[in-house]
Design a protein around this motif. Structure first.
Motif, PDB file in Angstrom:
ATOM      1  N   THR A 323       0.801  -1.099  -0.031  1.00  0.00           N
ATOM      2  CA  THR A 323       0.106  -0.068   0.051  1.00  0.00           C
ATOM      3  C   THR A 323       0.945   1.349  -0.067  1.00  0.00           C
ATOM      4  O   THR A 323       1.635   1.526   0.862  1.00  0.00           O
ATOM      5  CB  THR A 323      -0.816  -0.082   1.099  1.00  0.00           C
ATOM      6  N   VAL A 324       0.705   2.126  -1.018  1.00  0.00           N
ATOM      7  CA  VAL A 324       1.716   3.402  -1.139  1.00  0.00           C
ATOM      8  C   VAL A 324       0.636   4.468  -0.378  1.00  0.00           C
ATOM      9  O   VAL A 324      -0.367   4.666  -0.638  1.00  0.00           O
ATOM     10  CB  VAL A 324       1.816   3.560  -2.607  1.00  0.00           C
ATOM     11  N   VAL A 325       1.442   5.062   0.361  1.00  0.00           N
ATOM     12  CA  VAL A 325       0.960   6.269   1.325  1.00  0.00           C
ATOM     13  C   VAL A 325       1.548   7.514   0.882  1.00  0.00           C
ATOM     14  O   VAL A 325       1.266   8.522   1.261  1.00  0.00           O
ATOM     15  CB  VAL A 325       1.000   6.127   2.780  1.00  0.00           C
ATOM     16  N   GLY A 326       2.831   7.482   0.069  1.00  0.00           N
ATOM     17  CA  GLY A 326       3.365   8.647  -0.313  1.00  0.00           C
ATOM     18  C   GLY A 326       4.598   8.419  -1.125  1.00  0.00           C
ATOM     19  O   GLY A 326       4.743   7.047  -1.368  1.00  0.00           O
ATOM     20  N   TYR A 327       5.315   9.367  -1.693  1.00  0.00           N
ATOM     21  CA  TYR A 327       6.462   9.093  -2.580  1.00  0.00           C
ATOM     22  C   TYR A 327       7.547  10.275  -1.974  1.00  0.00           C
ATOM     23  O   TYR A 327       7.100  11.180  -1.444  1.00  0.00           O
ATOM     24  CB  TYR A 327       6.133   9.582  -4.079  1.00  0.00           C
ATOM     25  N   ILE A 328       8.817   9.812  -2.410  1.00  0.00           N
ATOM     26  CA  ILE A 328       9.775  10.622  -2.424  1.00  0.00           C
ATOM     27  C   ILE A 328      10.233  11.188  -3.889  1.00  0.00           C
ATOM     28  O   ILE A 328      10.481  10.208  -4.547  1.00  0.00           O
ATOM     29  CB  ILE A 328      11.127  10.292  -1.768  1.00  0.00           C
ATOM     30  N   HIS A 329      10.315  12.309  -3.973  1.00  0.00           N
ATOM     31  CA  HIS A 329      10.481  12.676  -5.679  1.00  0.00           C
ATOM     32  C   HIS A 329      11.878  13.496  -5.609  1.00  0.00           C
ATOM     33  O   HIS A 329      11.872  14.488  -4.692  1.00  0.00           O
ATOM     34  CB  HIS A 329       9.458  13.538  -5.947  1.00  0.00           C
ATOM     35  N   SER A 330      12.765  13.144  -6.827  1.00  0.00           N
ATOM     36  CA  SER A 330      13.901  14.060  -6.673  1.00  0.00           C
ATOM     37  C   SER A 330      14.395  13.886  -8.100  1.00  0.00           C
ATOM     38  O   SER A 330      14.284  12.712  -8.839  1.00  0.00           O
ATOM     39  CB  SER A 330      15.170  13.444  -5.781  1.00  0.00           C
ATOM     40  N   PRO A 331      14.864  14.869  -8.607  1.00  0.00           N
ATOM     41  CA  PRO A 331      15.394  14.987 -10.006  1.00  0.00           C
ATOM     42  C   PRO A 331      16.979  14.288  -9.874  1.00  0.00           C
ATOM     43  O   PRO A 331      17.907  14.714  -8.941  1.00  0.00           O
ATOM     44  CB  PRO A 331      15.698  16.463 -10.459  1.00  0.00           C
ATOM     45  N   VAL A 332      17.436  13.645 -10.962  1.00  0.00           N
ATOM     46  CA  VAL A 332      18.847  12.886 -11.077  1.00  0.00           C
ATOM     47  C   VAL A 332      19.332  13.623 -12.176  1.00  0.00           C
ATOM     48  O   VAL A 332      18.846  13.266 -13.392  1.00  0.00           O
ATOM     49  CB  VAL A 332      18.613  11.424 -11.362  1.00  0.00           C
ATOM     50  N   SER A 333      20.309  14.357 -11.961  1.00  0.00           N
ATOM     51  CA  SER A 333      21.098  15.268 -12.929  1.00  0.00           C
ATOM     52  C   SER A 333      22.269  14.421 -13.440  1.00  0.00           C
ATOM     53  O   SER A 333      23.152  14.005 -12.532  1.00  0.00           O
ATOM     54  CB  SER A 333      21.594  16.703 -12.393  1.00  0.00           C
ATOM     55  N   TRP A 334      22.416  13.946 -14.766  1.00  0.00           N
ATOM     56  CA  TRP A 334      23.313  13.210 -14.939  1.00  0.00           C
ATOM     57  C   TRP A 334      24.735  13.895 -15.147  1.00  0.00           C
ATOM     58  O   TRP A 334      25.838  13.287 -15.383  1.00  0.00           O
ATOM     59  CB  TRP A 334      23.133  12.567 -16.608  1.00  0.00           C
ATOM     60  N   GLU A 335      24.623  15.255 -15.427  1.00  0.00           N
ATOM     61  CA  GLU A 335      25.977  16.000 -15.282  1.00  0.00           C
ATOM     62  C   GLU A 335      26.743  15.975 -14.056  1.00  0.00           C
ATOM     63  O   GLU A 335      27.941  16.162 -13.858  1.00  0.00           O
ATOM     64  CB  GLU A 335      25.680  17.235 -15.806  1.00  0.00           C
ATOM     65  N   TRP A 336      25.631  15.637 -13.121  1.00  0.00           N
ATOM     66  CA  TRP A 336      26.350  15.765 -11.623  1.00  0.00           C
ATOM     67  C   TRP A 336      26.844  14.541 -11.650  1.00  0.00           C
ATOM     68  O   TRP A 336      27.827  14.334 -10.746  1.00  0.00           O
ATOM     69  CB  TRP A 336      25.042  16.102 -10.420  1.00  0.00           C
ATOM     70  N   ILE A 337      26.356  13.540 -11.961  1.00  0.00           N
ATOM     71  CA  ILE A 337      26.896  12.220 -11.828  1.00  0.00           C
ATOM     72  C   ILE A 337      28.362  11.902 -12.570  1.00  0.00           C
ATOM     73  O   ILE A 337      29.087  11.366 -12.047  1.00  0.00           O
ATOM     74  CB  ILE A 337      26.029  11.140 -12.407  1.00  0.00           C
ATOM     75  N   MET A 338      28.469  12.838 -13.616  1.00  0.00           N
ATOM     76  CA  MET A 338      29.645  12.693 -14.537  1.00  0.00           C
ATOM     77  C   MET A 338      30.619  13.994 -14.101  1.00  0.00           C
ATOM     78  O   MET A 338      31.517  14.612 -14.847  1.00  0.00           O
ATOM     79  CB  MET A 338      29.260  12.619 -15.893  1.00  0.00           C
ATOM     80  N   PHE A 339      30.372  14.691 -12.854  1.00  0.00           N
ATOM     81  CA  PHE A 339      31.192  15.853 -12.636  1.00  0.00           C
ATOM     82  C   PHE A 339      32.696  15.581 -12.315  1.00  0.00           C
ATOM     83  O   PHE A 339      33.547  16.434 -12.549  1.00  0.00           O
ATOM     84  CB  PHE A 339      30.498  16.569 -11.484  1.00  0.00           C
ATOM     85  N   GLU A 340      33.049  14.258 -11.868  1.00  0.00           N
ATOM     86  CA  GLU A 340      34.362  13.982 -11.809  1.00  0.00           C
ATOM     87  C   GLU A 340      34.789  12.943 -12.866  1.00  0.00           C
ATOM     88  O   GLU A 340      34.628  11.902 -12.994  1.00  0.00           O
ATOM     89  CB  GLU A 340      34.262  13.019 -10.378  1.00  0.00           C
ATOM     90  N   VAL A 341      35.474  13.825 -13.781  1.00  0.00           N
ATOM     91  CA  VAL A 341      35.835  13.307 -15.054  1.00  0.00           C
ATOM     92  C   VAL A 341      37.493  13.138 -14.906  1.00  0.00           C
ATOM     93  O   VAL A 341      38.250  14.288 -14.818  1.00  0.00           O
ATOM     94  CB  VAL A 341      35.458  13.894 -16.346  1.00  0.00           C
ATOM     95  N   ASP A 342      38.150  12.214 -15.260  1.00  0.00           N
ATOM     96  CA  ASP A 342      39.392  12.101 -15.179  1.00  0.00           C
ATOM     97  C   ASP A 342      40.135  12.535 -16.558  1.00  0.00           C
ATOM     98  O   ASP A 342      39.399  12.601 -17.319  1.00  0.00           O
ATOM     99  CB  ASP A 342      39.795  10.545 -15.239  1.00  0.00           C
ATOM    100  N   GLU A 343      40.996  13.147 -16.354  1.00  0.00           N
ATOM    101  CA  GLU A 343      41.807  13.908 -17.670  1.00  0.00           C
ATOM    102  C   GLU A 343      42.245  12.978 -18.666  1.00  0.00           C
ATOM    103  O   GLU A 343      42.360  13.109 -19.953  1.00  0.00           O
ATOM    104  CB  GLU A 343      42.964  14.610 -17.234  1.00  0.00           C
TER     105      GLU A 343
END
Length: 766
Positions: A323-343
């Motif tokens: 039984t679902v009583v609510g939701y947690i909602h959040s945007p996932v930014s893919w650029e934030w995921i790739m912010f650590e890029v090796d040279e």
């Protein structure tokens, strides 16, 4: 290459030693002998006539024929040598091309392998880091979900709020580097009005500013419609089939989406609907309880976050996880995921795709992922279909990793995959000039090698030409001797013979006793001996030149070697007796009566005489010389292959080789050491202690010439000695022949009376 060049030089100089095929001598020589004999007095000895006849010069027609054949042979050999040089140059050029290509290929492959290894290591490391970042950011959903489920298990949903929500969420976001999050309770349609009163009352009690979450229509749950004419494009949502209004947000009072029903937004609805489907699947037993019913919607381009996916996590009660009583909602930014890029990723492309058709591309520049755009048109060329085969051959099509693997997220959630592929910029960073330098270096090595070989070839040809010129000069000198020296010597010998005849007639008519020779006669004999020595030396030189040049001609005949050997050996009996030497003949006649040799009898007699005279010369008084001749069947069998042999008179004989003659001349003379045996046939003019053993006489050419004669007959001449003082044994072998028809029945008949048939040439007889 060196061996090939040596072979060319060997071919170039081979004509100096190669013996041609058997060439019959011109019969004019024999006619000249008969003319000379006719000029001599009848009382001249047989030996004197032989000496005189041997002085005849070569006929000009025979010399011209030999020269033409030698020139034709040298012309063919020269063409072969130049063909070999052309082939050698072609081999060098091919080798240079192959080595150049091989060097370029090897070095290019080495660069490619290094690039592949570097790419795979860097790409896999980056993908693992991206997945770790993604899981950390989505972990915030689960943390906040568990807080609501554990803290409000018995609360009256949907009238539930979390005190200090912005502060709690901010701490979670800082811990996992997450994005903003919102809490949305599930409100039934009959609860909407009561929920609106609860929400605005809670906002007032919590100290939120007056007018928070108000729309143009006033207070209430709202939806968005761009077609409306009001200022905020909002409408009061009272007719929706499902309500998930934003009650709390991590931004607190600054969030403009408070009280918005996310169900009315297509992107949010897709995410919420995927979560509901996961819960429904769990209710039906199709999904495990440990699966987090987190869902990700398709990506959209956020003005600040870039390509973004909306994530939704269902809040269920501990006592009832269906039984679902609510939701947690959040945007996932893919650029934030790739912010650590090796040279090390510089020059690579990062491609984000989903099973729903999303596609976004970033290029890594200066250790930063730079967005190129959405859609396949932004894919790098190496990732396009027309280049797939090339990249697969390179094993560099790309490294891929699923960010939200099945079993953790709901089955209806979009599945996102990040792929790292190399670009031309990356490939060029590993492309050097080494393959070209290696290719040019290999070609230069071959060119330098060819140059040095060319210089070497020129020097060798220069030396070879010098030797050839010397050989030609020597042959011309021999021909000069033949024509200019032998003729005067011939006249001298004939004059001495006539003078000897006249002296004999005078002595017979005078009162001088026959038993005592006059001084004139003794002087005449001395002159004759010295003249004959000069003739012998001249003949040896001419024969040596013919053996060296391969122009020694043979007048082939069918020869009864047994009679020839017996007659030749008998000539030396008086000479042996005068020296007190026992000359023993051991001739084995146990052979087929018609077994004969195909040989030049004059040359064969010359060899036998040379062996016997040498034995007498080197054997002391009271010594022994044994001449042993026997017929030996071939070790390969009694029969040899049939041969069609052309004789001197133009007739042909079809004969089969049937064993060979072995003639040995063994003396009890000085003998030879092993070193002397090794040098005896190496070159002409070899003499050992000539003054002590043969009184300074001889030229040392006889044995060398004899060996050449036997080899031209297809036989051999060898020597053996146990050492000094033990005597020497010379052994010659000569092939024997039998009529082919008679030989075919040799195993079926026991008698030895067979006819050796001579078959005339069909053209001559016709």
């Amino acid at each position: 290459l060196f061996c090939s060049l040596q072979l060319i030089h060997k071919l170039e100089s081979n004509h100096q030693h190669q013996a041609p095929k058997l060439i019959p001598r011109n019969n004019a020589n024999n006619n000249h002998k008969s003319k000379v004999s006719a000029m001599l007095p009848r009382k001249l000895s047989w030996q004197g006539a032989t000496h005189a006849s041997s002085l005849s010069s070569l006929p000009s027609s025979s010399t011209s024929s030999i020269r033409k054949k030698e020139q034709a042979k040298q012309s063919r050999l020269a063409r072969g040598v130049w063909s070999g040089r052309v082939l050698f140059i072609f081999i060098l050029a091919s080798t240079g091309a192959f080595l150049g290509w091989g060097a370029h290929h090897v070095l290019s492959n080495a660069e490619m392998e290094m690039m592949e290894q570097q790419f795979h290591v860097v790409a896999r490391g980056a993908l693992i880091k991206f997945q770790r970042n993604f899981l950390r950011k989505t972990e915030a959903f689960a943390i906040l979900q568990k807080m609501f489920e554990n803290s409000f298990a018995d609360a009256p949903w949907p009238y539930v709020t979390m005190t200090g929500f912005p502060q709690v969420v901010s701490s979670i976001i800082q811990a996992v580097d997450g994005c903003a999050m919102a809490y949305m309770p599930v409100v039934r349609s009959d609860q909407v009005e009561e929920f609106e009163n609860f929400a605005y009352g809670w906002y007032n009690e919590s100290g939120y500013p007056e007018g928070l979450a108000h729309s143009s229509f006033g207070k209430g749950v709202w939806g968005s419609d761009k077609t409306l004419n009001n200022t905020d494009k909002r409408y009061h949502d009272t007719e929706s089939d499902y309500y998930t209004p934003v009650l709390q947000h991590s931004a607190g009072a600054l969030q403009k989406f408070l009280m918005m029903n996310f169900w009315t937004n297509p992107s949010e609805r897709a995410s919420i609907n995927a979560t509901l489907q996961c819960i429904e699947s769990r209710k039906l037993g199709h999904t495990e309880d440990n699966v987090q019913c987190t869902s990700l919607a398709d990506t959209f381009l956020h003005p600040k976050l870039g390509p973004t996916s909306l994530g939704t996590q269902a809040i269920v009660l501990p006592q009832d996880n269906t039984t679902v009583v609510g939701y947690i909602h959040s945007p996932v930014s893919w650029e934030w995921i790739m912010f650590e890029v090796d040279e090390n990723l510089n020059g690579m492309s990062i491609i984000l795709t989903s099973d729903h058709g999303d596609a976004w591309t970033w290029n890594v520049e200066n250790a930063t992922a730079v967005l190129q755009g959405g859609g396949e048109e932004y894919f790098p060329q190496a990732y396009m279909m027309e280049d797939m085969h090339m990249m697969e051959d390179m094993h560099m099509r790309g490294e891929s990793l699923v960010m939200n693997p099945p079993g953790v997220y709901g089955a209806n959630s979009a599945e996102f995959t990040i792929t790292v592929v190399p670009t031309e910029v990356f490939c060029e960073s590993y492309s050097t000039k080494n393959p070209i330098v290696g290719m040019v270096g290999a070609v230069l090595i071959i060119i330098m090698t060819s140059f040095f070989f060319g210089v070497y070839d020129w020097l060798v040809r220069k030396e070879s030409n010098a030797r050839q010129e010397l050989l030609v000069a020597k042959r011309e000198f021999m021909r000069f001797i033949s024509h200019e020296v032998r003729t005067p010597l011939n006249s001298v010998c004939m004059g001495l013979a006539l003078l000897e005849e006249e002296l004999k007639e005078k002595e017979e008519a005078s009162s001088i006793a026959n038993s005592q020779e006059s001084e004139e006669t003794l002087l005449l004999h001395s002159i004759q001996r010295n003249t004959q020595s000069a003739v012998d030396v001249l003949n040896d030189l001419l024969n040596y030149d013919k053996v060296e040049a391969g122009s020694l001609s043979l007048e082939l005949e069918l020869v009864n070697v047994w009679d020839l050997i017996a007659k030749t050996v008998s000539e030396f009996k008086l000479s042996a007796q005068s020296k007190g030497i026992d000359l023993v003949e051991e001739i084995n006649w146990k052979a087929p009566k018609r077994l004969q040799a195909v040989a030049d009898p004059i040359r064969l007699v010359q060899v036998v005489r040379n062996l016997v005279s040498n034995a007498i010369k080197f054997t002391p008084k009271k010594g022994t010389i044994t001449v042993h001749a026997t017929w030996i069947e071939s070790q390969l069998g009694k029969m040899g292959g049939e041969q069609d042999i052309t004789l001197q008179n133009g007739s042909k004989v079809l004969a089969a080789r049937y064993g060979y003659l072995e003639l040995s001349v063994k003396d009890s003379g000085a003998g030879m050491t092993e070193a002397q045996l090794g040098k005896l046939f190496k070159s002409a003019g070899i003499q050992f202690n000539a003054n002590a053993l043969q009184g300074g006489g001889g030229t040392g050419l006889g044995l060398y010439i004899s060996k050449g004669i036997m080899e031209q007959h297809g036989g051999t001449l060898s020597v053996d000695s146990k050492g000094l003082g033990t005597g020497t044994t010379f052994t010659l072998t000569l092939p024997m022949y039998l009529d082919a028809n008679e030989a075919a029945h040799i195993f079926a008949r026991d008698d030895t009376e067979r006819t050796f048939a001579v078959y005339e040439d069909e053209e001559d007889s016709g």
